[in-house]
Scaffold this motif. Structure first.
Motif, short mmCIF file in Angstrom:
data_model
loop_
_atom_site.label_atom_id
_atom_site.label_comp_id
_atom_site.label_asym_id
_atom_site.label_seq_id
_atom_site.Cartn_x
_atom_site.Cartn_y
_atom_site.Cartn_z
N TRP A 140 0.86 -1.10 -0.06
CA TRP A 140 0.00 0.05 -0.26
C TRP A 140 0.78 1.07 -0.01
CZ3 TRP A 140 -4.18 -1.53 4.35
CH2 TRP A 140 -4.89 -2.44 3.64
N GLU A 141 2.06 1.16 0.76
CA GLU A 141 2.96 2.32 0.75
C GLU A 141 3.47 2.52 -0.65
OE1 GLU A 141 7.10 3.53 2.90
OE2 GLU A 141 6.11 1.55 3.39
N GLN A 142 4.21 1.46 -1.38
CA GLN A 142 4.48 1.55 -2.65
C GLN A 142 3.39 2.29 -3.57
OE1 GLN A 142 5.57 -2.28 -3.81
NE2 GLN A 142 7.22 -2.37 -2.01
N GLU A 143 2.14 1.97 -3.47
CA GLU A 143 0.97 2.44 -4.24
C GLU A 143 0.32 3.75 -3.89
OE1 GLU A 143 -0.20 0.94 -7.03
OE2 GLU A 143 1.41 -0.57 -6.69
N GLY A 144 1.12 4.40 -2.84
CA GLY A 144 0.85 5.68 -2.35
C GLY A 144 -0.56 5.61 -1.58
N LEU A 145 -1.04 4.67 -1.00
CA LEU A 145 -2.25 4.43 -0.27
C LEU A 145 -2.11 5.02 1.17
CD1 LEU A 145 -3.88 1.39 -1.90
CD2 LEU A 145 -3.93 3.71 -2.75
N VAL A 146 -0.83 4.51 1.74
CA VAL A 146 -0.56 5.08 3.34
C VAL A 146 0.76 5.39 3.21
CG1 VAL A 146 -0.48 4.09 5.52
CG2 VAL A 146 -2.31 3.11 3.94
N ALA A 147 0.97 6.46 3.99
CA ALA A 147 2.34 6.95 3.99
C ALA A 147 2.88 7.00 5.57
CB ALA A 147 2.38 8.40 3.82
N PRO A 148 3.51 6.14 5.85
CA PRO A 148 4.18 6.14 7.09
C PRO A 148 5.13 6.86 7.26
CG PRO A 148 5.25 4.13 5.93
CD PRO A 148 4.22 4.90 5.26
N GLU A 149 5.64 7.06 8.80
CA GLU A 149 7.07 7.92 9.33
C GLU A 149 8.05 6.75 9.06
OE1 GLU A 149 6.14 9.68 12.75
OE2 GLU A 149 4.41 10.93 11.93
N ALA A 162 -2.49 9.60 11.87
CA ALA A 162 -3.30 9.96 10.61
C ALA A 162 -2.97 8.77 9.69
CB ALA A 162 -2.55 11.23 10.03
N ALA A 163 -1.87 8.00 9.86
CA ALA A 163 -1.58 6.99 8.77
C ALA A 163 -2.52 5.79 9.16
CB ALA A 163 0.00 6.76 8.76
N VAL A 164 -2.83 5.50 10.64
CA VAL A 164 -3.28 4.50 10.93
C VAL A 164 -4.95 4.60 10.52
CG1 VAL A 164 -4.35 3.52 13.15
CG2 VAL A 164 -1.76 4.14 13.17
N ARG A 165 -5.25 6.10 10.43
CA ARG A 165 -6.74 6.07 10.22
C ARG A 165 -6.74 5.86 8.66
NH1 ARG A 165 -7.29 11.63 13.74
NH2 ARG A 165 -8.17 10.59 15.75
N ALA A 166 -5.80 6.32 7.94
CA ALA A 166 -5.90 6.11 6.49
C ALA A 166 -6.06 4.67 6.20
CB ALA A 166 -4.92 6.84 5.87
N SER A 176 -14.01 -4.31 0.40
CA SER A 176 -15.14 -4.27 -0.31
C SER A 176 -14.97 -4.49 -1.86
CB SER A 176 -15.68 -2.45 -0.20
OG SER A 176 -16.22 -2.25 0.89
N GLY A 177 -13.76 -4.77 -2.30
CA GLY A 177 -13.59 -5.17 -3.50
C GLY A 177 -13.01 -4.13 -4.48
N TYR A 178 -12.58 -2.91 -3.95
CA TYR A 178 -12.20 -2.07 -4.52
C TYR A 178 -10.63 -2.07 -5.10
CZ TYR A 178 -16.24 0.80 -3.88
OH TYR A 178 -17.62 1.23 -4.07
N GLY A 179 -10.31 -2.04 -6.32
CA GLY A 179 -8.96 -1.82 -6.79
C GLY A 179 -8.03 -1.12 -6.21
N ILE A 180 -6.88 -1.07 -6.49
CA ILE A 180 -5.82 -0.18 -6.06
C ILE A 180 -6.21 1.15 -6.66
CG2 ILE A 180 -3.46 0.33 -6.05
CD1 ILE A 180 -4.04 -1.60 -4.03
N PRO A 181 -6.30 1.32 -8.16
CA PRO A 181 -6.44 2.82 -8.50
C PRO A 181 -7.55 3.36 -8.19
CG PRO A 181 -5.78 0.96 -10.28
CD PRO A 181 -5.96 0.11 -9.15
N ALA A 182 -8.96 2.68 -7.72
CA ALA A 182 -10.16 3.17 -7.16
C ALA A 182 -9.50 3.63 -5.83
CB ALA A 182 -11.08 2.27 -7.36
N VAL A 183 -9.04 2.78 -5.09
CA VAL A 183 -8.74 3.30 -3.77
C VAL A 183 -7.74 4.38 -3.66
CG1 VAL A 183 -7.64 2.46 -1.47
CG2 VAL A 183 -9.03 0.88 -2.81
N GLY A 188 -7.32 10.08 -2.25
CA GLY A 188 -6.81 11.35 -2.63
C GLY A 188 -7.78 12.36 -2.52
N SER A 189 -9.13 11.97 -2.64
CA SER A 189 -10.37 12.84 -2.56
C SER A 189 -10.61 13.16 -0.99
CB SER A 189 -11.44 12.08 -3.19
OG SER A 189 -11.95 11.26 -2.60
N LEU A 190 -10.11 12.64 -0.14
CA LEU A 190 -10.55 12.84 1.31
C LEU A 190 -10.37 14.49 1.77
CD1 LEU A 190 -9.71 9.52 3.21
CD2 LEU A 190 -11.60 10.17 1.96
#
Length: 236
Positions: A140-149, A162-166, A176-183, A188-190
């Motif tokens: 997920w980090e590689q895909e830009g979904l969650v950014a840890p310190e 913030a990262a835990v919540r994300a 729910s079945g959403y693919g990586i691009p959709a997630v 990014g819209s939050l």
């Protein structure tokens, strides 16, 4: 019982009964002297149980579970069914935590809320809390979904609040079945109000689906119990 009788009692068509027999969902029917299939009430219970299980966990896992229920001890069969209830309960709990995390993201948007060190998690702790592998969080980090310190000279990952919540929101969306691009697009819209509202709607739909799956599993319960009792008493 004839094939048409079993179809009527189970809610499947005659062809579906034959197809599900071929797939091993129900035991092979005995052939009568005239060559016709002869079924018993046990076949009806198996078909009804399969319908509920397929709605709860999908057809492949439903077939595997029915095989275990028929061939394992009563304690093992009961444990297998109980594990499904536990799994659905955990999915629901995680979706609720994701909703809570989303509300916190919304409330703190633009406020720069303070964060305590005690709120942070290691990658192992967060993976355990989400029920995923540490490698999943790295992906997920590689895909830009969650950014840890990152801390220490070994660059060990540290996930702030913030990262835990994300991560909780990401886990619920992936569940729910959403693919990586959709997630990625959703996350990014939050920072927008409409993005927060859309994500809240998706998490609500996730909870509704979990509720539907739980009800389907409950419907299968009585038939699963009948299978367990019949197999071990020699009836049916």
């Amino acid at each position: 019982m004839r094939t048409v009788d079993v179809a009527r009692e189970s809610g499947y068509s005659v062809q579906q009964v034959r197809d599900l027999e071929r797939l091993g969902v129900i035991p092979p029917a005995v052939r009568a002297a005239n060559g016709y299939r002869a079924y018993t009430p046990a076949h009806v219970h198996a078909l009804r149980a399969y319908r509920g299980l397929a709605g709860a966990v999908g057809p492949v896992e439903a077939r595997r579970l029915l095989a275990r229920v028929r061939t394992r001890t009563l304690a093992e069969a009961a444990a297998a069914v109980s594990a499904l209830h536990v799994r659905l309960a955990r999915e629901r709990d995680e979706a609720l935590r994701a909703e809570e995390a989303l509300r916190a993201i919304r409330d703190e948007a633009g406020t720069g809320g303070a964060e305590r060190d005690s709120d942070a998690m290691t990658i192992t702790e967060l993976a355990g809390a989400l029920g995923v592998r540490p490698s999943t969080l790295r992906f997920w980090e590689q895909e830009g979904l969650v950014a840890p310190e990152r801390v220490t000279t070994l660059r060990a990952r540290r996930y702030g609040l913030a990262a835990v919540r994300a991560a909780r929101v990401v886990a619920a969306l992936r569940g729910s079945g959403y693919g990586i691009p959709a997630v990625r697009e959703i996350m990014g819209s939050l920072d927008r109000l409409d993005g927060l509202e859309d994500t809240a709607r998706l998490l609500g739909q996730r909870l509704d689906r979990i509720a539907d799956r739980t009800v389907a599993l409950l419907r299968a319960g009585a038939d699963l119990a009948a299978i367990c009792e019949g197999e071990r008493s020699g009836r049916g």
